[in-house]
Design a protein around this motif. Structure first.
Motif, PDB file in Angstrom:
ATOM      1  N   UNK A  80      74.254  51.523  47.775  1.00  6.55           N
ATOM      2  CA  UNK A  80      73.515  52.020  48.938  1.00  6.55           C
ATOM      3  C   UNK A  80      73.903  53.437  49.351  1.00  6.55           C
ATOM      4  N   UNK A  81      73.910  54.408  48.408  1.00 10.46           N
ATOM      5  CA  UNK A  81      74.241  55.782  48.810  1.00 10.46           C
ATOM      6  C   UNK A  81      73.041  56.502  49.429  1.00 10.46           C
ATOM      7  N   UNK A  82      73.318  57.447  50.287  1.00 10.03           N
ATOM      8  CA  UNK A  82      72.268  58.337  50.788  1.00 10.03           C
ATOM      9  C   UNK A  82      72.227  59.617  49.948  1.00 10.03           C
ATOM     10  N   UNK A  83      73.426  60.069  49.597  1.00  9.51           N
ATOM     11  CA  UNK A  83      73.553  61.309  48.809  1.00  9.51           C
ATOM     12  C   UNK A  83      74.455  61.051  47.606  1.00  9.51           C
ATOM     13  N   UNK A  84      74.048  61.588  46.461  1.00  7.97           N
ATOM     14  CA  UNK A  84      74.855  61.454  45.251  1.00  7.97           C
ATOM     15  C   UNK A  84      75.094  62.828  44.648  1.00  7.97           C
ATOM     16  N   UNK A  85      76.265  62.988  44.048  1.00 10.02           N
ATOM     17  CA  UNK A  85      76.542  64.219  43.308  1.00 10.02           C
ATOM     18  C   UNK A  85      76.997  63.844  41.909  1.00 10.02           C
ATOM     19  N   UNK A  86      76.251  64.327  40.922  1.00 11.54           N
ATOM     20  CA  UNK A  86      76.585  64.083  39.517  1.00 11.54           C
ATOM     21  C   UNK A  86      77.170  65.387  38.978  1.00 11.54           C
ATOM     22  N   UNK A  87      78.434  65.339  38.565  1.00  9.15           N
ATOM     23  CA  UNK A  87      79.135  66.550  38.152  1.00  9.15           C
ATOM     24  C   UNK A  87      78.366  67.438  37.204  1.00  9.15           C
ATOM     25  N   UNK A  88      77.710  66.840  36.207  1.00 13.88           N
ATOM     26  CA  UNK A  88      76.948  67.631  35.244  1.00 13.88           C
ATOM     27  C   UNK A  88      75.920  66.749  34.544  1.00 13.88           C
ATOM     28  N   UNK A  89      74.710  67.271  34.379  1.00  7.55           N
ATOM     29  CA  UNK A  89      73.690  66.576  33.588  1.00  7.55           C
ATOM     30  C   UNK A  89      73.824  67.071  32.154  1.00  7.55           C
ATOM     31  N   UNK A 130      80.680  71.297  46.490  1.00  7.08           N
ATOM     32  CA  UNK A 130      81.628  70.745  47.462  1.00  7.08           C
ATOM     33  C   UNK A 130      81.343  71.276  48.867  1.00  7.08           C
ATOM     34  N   UNK A 131      81.017  72.571  48.957  1.00  7.98           N
ATOM     35  CA  UNK A 131      80.713  73.163  50.266  1.00  7.98           C
ATOM     36  C   UNK A 131      79.462  72.534  50.873  1.00  7.98           C
ATOM     37  N   UNK A 132      78.451  72.287  50.028  1.00  8.13           N
ATOM     38  CA  UNK A 132      77.214  71.655  50.510  1.00  8.13           C
ATOM     39  C   UNK A 132      77.479  70.228  50.976  1.00  8.13           C
ATOM     40  N   UNK A 156      86.533  66.377  35.571  1.00  8.74           N
ATOM     41  CA  UNK A 156      87.298  65.446  36.395  1.00  8.74           C
ATOM     42  C   UNK A 156      86.987  65.663  37.878  1.00  8.74           C
ATOM     43  N   UNK A 157      87.620  64.846  38.734  1.00 10.84           N
ATOM     44  CA  UNK A 157      87.538  65.067  40.184  1.00 10.84           C
ATOM     45  C   UNK A 157      88.445  66.255  40.485  1.00 10.84           C
ATOM     46  N   UNK A 158      87.835  67.396  40.824  1.00 11.55           N
ATOM     47  CA  UNK A 158      88.613  68.627  40.982  1.00 11.55           C
ATOM     48  C   UNK A 158      89.288  68.710  42.349  1.00 11.55           C
ATOM     49  N   UNK A 159      88.576  68.328  43.387  1.00 14.58           N
ATOM     50  CA  UNK A 159      89.122  68.380  44.745  1.00 14.58           C
ATOM     51  C   UNK A 159      88.793  67.083  45.469  1.00 14.58           C
ATOM     52  N   UNK A 160      89.690  66.653  46.327  1.00 10.68           N
ATOM     53  CA  UNK A 160      89.482  65.417  47.078  1.00 10.68           C
ATOM     54  C   UNK A 160      88.834  65.744  48.412  1.00 10.68           C
ATOM     55  N   UNK A 161      87.709  65.100  48.669  1.00 11.18           N
ATOM     56  CA  UNK A 161      86.962  65.337  49.904  1.00 11.18           C
ATOM     57  C   UNK A 161      87.076  64.117  50.817  1.00 11.18           C
ATOM     58  N   UNK A 162      87.506  64.350  52.031  1.00 11.97           N
ATOM     59  CA  UNK A 162      87.714  63.259  52.985  1.00 11.97           C
ATOM     60  C   UNK A 162      86.384  62.587  53.335  1.00 11.97           C
ATOM     61  N   UNK A 163      86.373  61.259  53.285  1.00 15.38           N
ATOM     62  CA  UNK A 163      85.196  60.495  53.687  1.00 15.38           C
ATOM     63  C   UNK A 163      84.128  60.378  52.614  1.00 15.38           C
ATOM     64  N   UNK A 207      79.300  70.167  54.265  1.00 18.35           N
ATOM     65  CA  UNK A 207      78.436  70.500  55.394  1.00 18.35           C
ATOM     66  C   UNK A 207      77.657  69.277  55.883  1.00 18.35           C
ATOM     67  N   UNK A 208      77.149  68.460  54.965  1.00 13.67           N
ATOM     68  CA  UNK A 208      76.309  67.317  55.386  1.00 13.67           C
ATOM     69  C   UNK A 208      77.103  66.037  55.587  1.00 13.67           C
ATOM     70  N   UNK A 209      78.388  66.063  55.223  1.00 16.36           N
ATOM     71  CA  UNK A 209      79.209  64.857  55.326  1.00 16.36           C
ATOM     72  C   UNK A 209      79.350  64.408  56.786  1.00 16.36           C
ATOM     73  N   UNK A 210      79.054  63.147  57.040  1.00 12.62           N
ATOM     74  CA  UNK A 210      79.204  62.586  58.390  1.00 12.62           C
ATOM     75  C   UNK A 210      79.341  61.074  58.284  1.00 12.62           C
ATOM     76  N   UNK A 211      79.628  60.432  59.414  1.00 16.89           N
ATOM     77  CA  UNK A 211      79.782  58.973  59.422  1.00 16.89           C
ATOM     78  C   UNK A 211      78.442  58.267  59.223  1.00 16.89           C
ATOM     79  N   UNK A 212      77.349  58.992  59.389  1.00 18.29           N
ATOM     80  CA  UNK A 212      76.025  58.367  59.329  1.00 18.29           C
ATOM     81  C   UNK A 212      75.436  58.274  57.922  1.00 18.29           C
TER      82      UNK A 212
END
Length: 571
Positions: free
Chosen positions: A385-394, A334-336, A353-360, A339-344
Motif C-alpha cells: 500500500x505505498x503512495x510513493x515509490x522510488x526505483x533506484x534505476x530502470x 532524495x531531496x524530492x 545500494x541504499x546510499x543514504x538513510x532517510x527517516x520515515x 520534501x514530500x515525506x510526511x506521516x500522511x
C-alpha cells in the motif's frame, strides 16, 4: 593546555599589539579543547593572519619567517630528513648549505625538539618560522601520504622480507593485521575526507601502486611513497577485513561496506574490489549517513524549483531523473522524497545500494544473489500500500513496465535512466519495448542533470577583458540583448588545491510532459523534435542553465562546455 613556551609566544604577540590580551585568553580557551599550537588556534579563530603573527614573532626572536607554499624544495634536501622525523616533529627542511640545514618549524622555543633534531640529523640546524598547516601540507606534498608509516614498516624489515610480502600470499593476512598497515589505511581515509573526496581509487600496475582521489568530479593523483608498492596485498587485505569481505578470494570481484566515524560524523564507505593483471584494484565511495537534502540547495533556478515542487506533489505518474553515473541523480531524488515525506503518505524505495538513510521512509536493498532484483521487489512492494515509490534505476523492460503500470494504478513513481538529455528518456523507454500509449499516459516529468564545479570564492576574479569579450561572443552567438555581466574564473589557491574550483552544483533540464508532448510520443516523433517542442514551450536546456550560472558568477564557461553537449538552438 598551552605550554610555558606558548604562553611566552602569547605574551610576545600581545606586546607587539598583534593580538589583544582578551583575544589571547579566547584562543587559550579554544586551544585547551583542540590541543593545537597556540598560533594555529589564533589563525583559525580569525583573530589575526598568519603573516602578522609570524612576522611579529620573527622580529622579536630574530628567526626568519618563511612561506612554504611559495617555495619549491629540492628533493635532495627532503631526503636529508626521514619522513618519520618530519611527521613526528612537524618540521620540513627547506635549504642545505655548507653542511647546515634550514628547518622550518612552528614553535621556535621548543628547545627539546631542536636538540633532538640536531642529534638525529648530525647537521648544524638553522631555524625558520612557518605556519603549522603549511608544514603539514608540505610533508604530504614532498614525502607522500603515510610516508612515515611506510618508512617505519621498512625499517623493521629486511629487503628479503619485503619481497616475500609481495610475492607470497599465505602471509598476507598477518601483514594486514599489523598496526602500521592499519595506520596507513587510516591516513589515506583521513586525507580523502579532509580533501572532500567522494571516491578513493587504489590501482596496481607493473611498476608500482597508484592512489587517486575524485574531488569535485575530477580525479587527482595522491602523492605516496614509491615503496608502497611492496605493501599492496597487505593494504587490500586490511580494507577487506574492515569491509568483512573474503581476504582469501582474489580472483572474483567483491563488494562490501565500512562505517567509520570522523570528528563525530558517521561516514559510510562502499567498497568494491576487482582483479586486474597486476593484482586487485579497490574503489571506495565515501557517503555521509546524515546529510540533509533540500531542493533549495541543489542549484535549481527559481522557475525550475517551482516547477519541480508542483510536479512532485502530483498524485500519480512517473518522474525520471536522467544523466550519467555521478551526475547527482540520487541526491535529487532524495531531496524530492524528503520534501514530500510526511506521516500522511507511505514511501518505499528500492535501491542498489541504499546510499543514504532517510527517516520515515522504507528503504529496500537489492540482493541479486538471492533473486531480489528491481522487478521482483517492485512487484512485492505494490502489496504494501505505498503512495510513493522510488526505483533506484530502470535497467530493463520488465522493471520499466512494472513501474509504468504502477503509475497508471494511482502511484507516484520516481526513478532514474542513463540518457544524455531529458527527451532521450522517451526514446530509451520505447527502445526497451514499452508501448507508446503506456509511456505517454504515465510520464509526468523528465529531468536531466549534470554537475559543474563552483568557482573557488577565495581566488575568484574577473576574466581579462579580451577573454571576457571572447566568451560573451560565444554565449550570445549573435543574439540580443547584449550581455554586460562580468565573467569570472578561479586563479587557484591553497584553499582549492590550485584548481580554481571548490564544491559543485547541478545544472538541470526539466521537461514536463504536456498534452502536446504526449501526442508526439504516440506518433513516435524523434527525441530531437520532442526537445525542440519542449524548448518552444519554455524548457531551459542543460547548457543554457549552465550558461546562466556562468553569468551569475558561479562557474566557468569551459566547465559548462565540459559537461554538456552542443546546442543548435537559441539560449
Amino acid at each position: 593546555m598551552p605550554t610555558k613556551d606558548e604562553r611566552l609566544i602569547g605574551k610576545i604577540l600581545t606586546e607587539e599589539k598583534t593580538i589583544t590580551p582578551a583575544e589571547l585568553e579566547t584562543a587559550i580557551a579554544a586551544q585547551k579543547k583542540t590541543g593545537e599550537f597556540i598560533c594555529t588556534t589564533l589563525v583559525k579563530l580569525g583573530v589575526s593572519s598568519q603573516d602578522k603573527i609570524f612576522t611579529a614573532l620573527s622580529k622579536q626572536l630574530g628567526i626568519p619567517y618563511v612561506t612554504i607554499k611559495d617555495k619549491t624544495i629540492n628533493p635532495s634536501i627532503i631526503q636529508k630528513v626521514p619522513a618519520k622525523f618530519a611527521s613526528h616533529y612537524k618540521i620540513i627542511p627547506i635549504e642545505f648549505k655548507n653542511n647546515r640545514i634550514t628547518i622550518a618549524m612552528t614553535n621556535p622555543l621548543d628547545v627539546r625538539t631542536l636538540d633532538d633534531i640536531r642529534l638525529l640529523l648530525e647537521f648544524d640546524v638553522i631555524e625558520a618560522l612557518a605556519f603549522e598547516m603549511e608544514i603539514e601540507e608540505a610533508i604530504r606534498k614532498y614525502y607522500g601520504v603515510g610516508a612515515d608509516t611506510i618508512e617505519k614498516i621498512i625499517s623493521q624489515k629486511t629487503s628479503e622480507t619485503i619481497i616475500e610480502a609481495k610475492t607470497k600470499t599465505e602471509d598476507v593476512g598477518s601483514h594486514a593485521e599489523e598496526a602500521s598497515i592499519m595506520k596507513f589505511v587510516n591516513q589515506i581515509l583521513t586525507e580523502a575526507i579532509k580533501d572532500r573526496a567522494t571516491d578513493i581509487h587504489i590501482e596496481p600496475f607493473n611498476n608500482g601502486l597508484r592512489i587517486r582521489f575524485r574531488i569535485d568530479g575530477v580525479l587527482y593523483n595522491v602523492n605516496i611513497p614509491e615503496t608502497i608498492k611492496y605493501f599492496h596485498l597487505a593494504i587490500v587485505s586490511r580494507i577487506k577485513v574492515m569491509a568483512e569481505m573474503n581476504i582469501a578470494e582474489r580472483r572474483m570481484p567483491q563488494d562490501g561496506r565500512i562505517k567509520i566515524k570522523v570528528n563525530s560524523e558517521e561516514l559510510d564507505l562502499r567498497i568494491s574490489t576487482v582483479p586486474t593483471t597486476f593484482g586487485e584494484a579497490v574503489h571506495m565511495r565515501i557517503l555521509g549517513t546524515n546529510l540533509f537534502f533540500a531542493l533549495e540547495r541543489l542549484g535549481l533556478s527559481t522557475e525550475n524549483l517551482k516547477l519541480i515542487e508542483t510536479i512532485i506533489t502530483k498524485p500519480h505518474g512517473v518522474i525520471f531523473v536522467t544523466g550519467p553515473t555521478g551526475s547527482g541523480k540520487s541526491t535529487t531524488l532524495y531531496a524530492a522524497l524528503s520534501r514530500i515525506n510526511s506521516e500522511n503518505i507511505k514511501i518505499i524505495t528500492i535501491e542498489d545500494p541504499v546510499e543514504y538513510q532517510l527517516k520515515g521512509i522504507n528503504q529496500i536493498q537489492i540482493f541479486t544473489k538471492i533473486g531480489l532484483n528491481f522487478a521482483t521487489a517492485l512487484r512485492h512492494i505494490l502489496r504494501h500500500d505505498p503512495d510513493v515509490m522510488m526505483v533506484g534505476e530502470v535497467r530493463d523492460s520488465e522493471t520499466a513496465e512494472i513501474a509504468i503500470r504502477a503509475a497508471l494504478t494511482g502511484h507516484l513513481v520516481f526513478s532514474t535512466l542513463h540518457t544524455n538529455d531529458a527527451a532521450g528518456a522517451i526514446t530509451r523507454l520505447l527502445d526497451m519495448g514499452i508501448e507508446p500509449f503506456l509511456v505517454s499516459s504515465s510520464l509526468e516529468c523528465l529531468i536531466a542533470q549534470r554537475l559543474v564545479r563552483l568557482i573557488c570564492q577565495k581566488c575568484k576574479t574577473p576574466l581579462a577583458e579580451d577573454k571576457q569579450k571572447e566568451i560573451i561572443a560565444q554565449i550570445q552567438n549573435g543574439q540580443t540583448p547584449k550581455i554586460d555581466t562580468p565573467i569570472y574564473e578561479g586563479k587557484g589557491c591553497q584553499e582549492c588545491r590550485f584548481t580554481g574550483f571548490k564544491g559543485r552544483t547541478a545544472i538541470y533540464e526539466i521537461l514536463p510532459v504536456t498534452e502536446k508532448i504526449r501526442e508526439m510520443v504516440l506518433k513516435h516523433e524523434s527525441s530531437q523534435k520532442i526537445k525542440q517542442q519542449a524548448i518552444a514551450l519554455g524548457m531551459v536546456t542543460l547548457r543554457n542553465d549552465g550558461i546562466r550560472k556562468v553569468l551569475q558568477g558561479l562557474t566557468t564557461y569551459p566547465e559548462v562546455l565540459r559537461v554538456t553537449q552542443q546546442e543548435e538552438l537559441p539560449i
